[in-house]
Scaffold this active site. Sequence first.
Site, PDB file in Angstrom:
ATOM      1  CG  HIS A 143       4.586  -1.194  -3.553  1.00 26.51           C
ATOM      2  ND1 HIS A 143       5.589  -0.840  -2.714  1.00 26.51           N
ATOM      3  CD2 HIS A 143       3.375  -1.614  -2.611  1.00 26.51           C
ATOM      4  CE1 HIS A 143       5.383  -0.997  -1.573  1.00 26.51           C
ATOM      5  NE2 HIS A 143       4.068  -1.448  -1.357  1.00 26.51           N
ATOM      6  CG  HIS A 164       7.612  -3.726   1.650  1.00 25.75           C
ATOM      7  ND1 HIS A 164       6.546  -3.003   1.754  1.00 25.75           N
ATOM      8  CD2 HIS A 164       7.125  -4.968   1.518  1.00 25.75           C
ATOM      9  CE1 HIS A 164       5.541  -3.404   1.324  1.00 25.75           C
ATOM     10  NE2 HIS A 164       5.705  -4.813   1.192  1.00 25.75           N
TER      11      HIS A 164
END
Length: 488
Positions: free
Chosen positions: A239, A177
Amino acid sequence: MTRQPASLFTIFGATGDLSQRMLLPSLYSLDREGLLPEGMRILGTARSEHDDAGFRQFVADAIERFVPDGERSEDCMARLLARVHYQPASLDDGTSLDALGERLHALRDERDTVYHLSTAPRFYAPTCAALGERGLAGPGTRVMLEKPIGRDLASAVAINDGVGRVFDEERIFRVDHYLGKEGVQNLLALRFGNAMFEPLWNTRHIEQVQITVAETVGVEGRGDYYDESGAMRDMVQNHLLQLLCLVAMEPPTHFEPTAVRNEKIKVLRSLRAIGRDDVAQHTVTGQYTAGAVAGKAVPGYLEELGRASTTETFVALRAHIDNWRWRGVPFYLRTGKRMPQRRTEIVLQFRSVPHSIFDTGASPLAPNALVIRLQPEEHIELRLMNKTPGLDRHGLQLTQVALDMDMQEEFAAHRRRLAYERLYLDAIENNGTLFVRRDETEAAWQWVDAIQDGWRRAGLVPKPYPAGTAGPASAHTLTEKHGHAWLD
């Protein structure tokens, strides 16, 4: 790749926390702005025994809780709920899976279908197999997978193999995300949309790069999951390494899925391995103890977990990318829980001028730096040396100042979007640019696995750090022994 929008969007795990906080609000916002395809249906499925009416109420309650007041309206809500359906199902109940299959066949038309598996990764391959067995995974279908894809290389390969037996790679959309965040998108625009930076974006001009993802929260009720993963698996493998790829990759030929992902995989394959002989010099791990964050006392990790553990809640790394552009430039990566402030930040420190012509006295020249803040608010700052006002009778004095661009202020008229709005719209429209390809996932795991194996073989355990501090003292030593310092 054919770009045909989907007419059916199915969420597995539709009653979970992520669905309530992010997924359903994102679909509402897209529908409110007229961005969902006309006639597209939304099917939720989970173990919970809802009917259509019950799930519509569940959706309405989630929108009420997580969408700001000024963005809600009865008309928009009614339009979204008219799209919504629900079918309970469980992987251990073949009858319920058959019923789900019948419902999917009834709702599908000649256009595409997207399945979002917002479930635990161990369910990815069985869910895809169940769809395939019922004739629901052929051309025109695609599947979204949430991170983490496995907990090491072997499990990632197993999951990818299982999903890949049913869906072609171009129809698998692996979600990170962070790649949907506005600030991450702006990083690409900053690099490749401005002529002034790219010529300086290399080892000749940049001395070091820092990437920090700091959280103020603890495990927040996710203790069992987090204790199995730790900061390395939970944050670094996905990430931080994705951010590193976007900072370090070569310019892609086009802003399209294959070109972008080809450049990212080159970075991952150029990462210098950190094995058991290197972990003590190039890595630091920590685990937070009781302390205070924002003036509020908080318990330590072991107190929150309720048992002994050697899982790391903080990781700092000194990484190197062995290619022409970045040879010799250290990339310092850092992430942790219970840090002093929440922030995601990228710092590029430029090399010092080769010779100073100024008598700066007690104020030596500071190197220029580009600071890119991604969250909590987007911010770009270019730190430069400037003349200090005065008569300069004892020599010209300089002070570091910042050219500052506050994205919140600059684009105040633009609504700040949830990351899943962008990711959902791209998945619906069959655009895989912001999703992670299989070889990226596995290359990242290979690098991370070597570090974790090095920790085990070297017998390294996390060092304690009080909650509300910037990690163990040795994290500062990691940079300072090379003449650098974290930007805090």
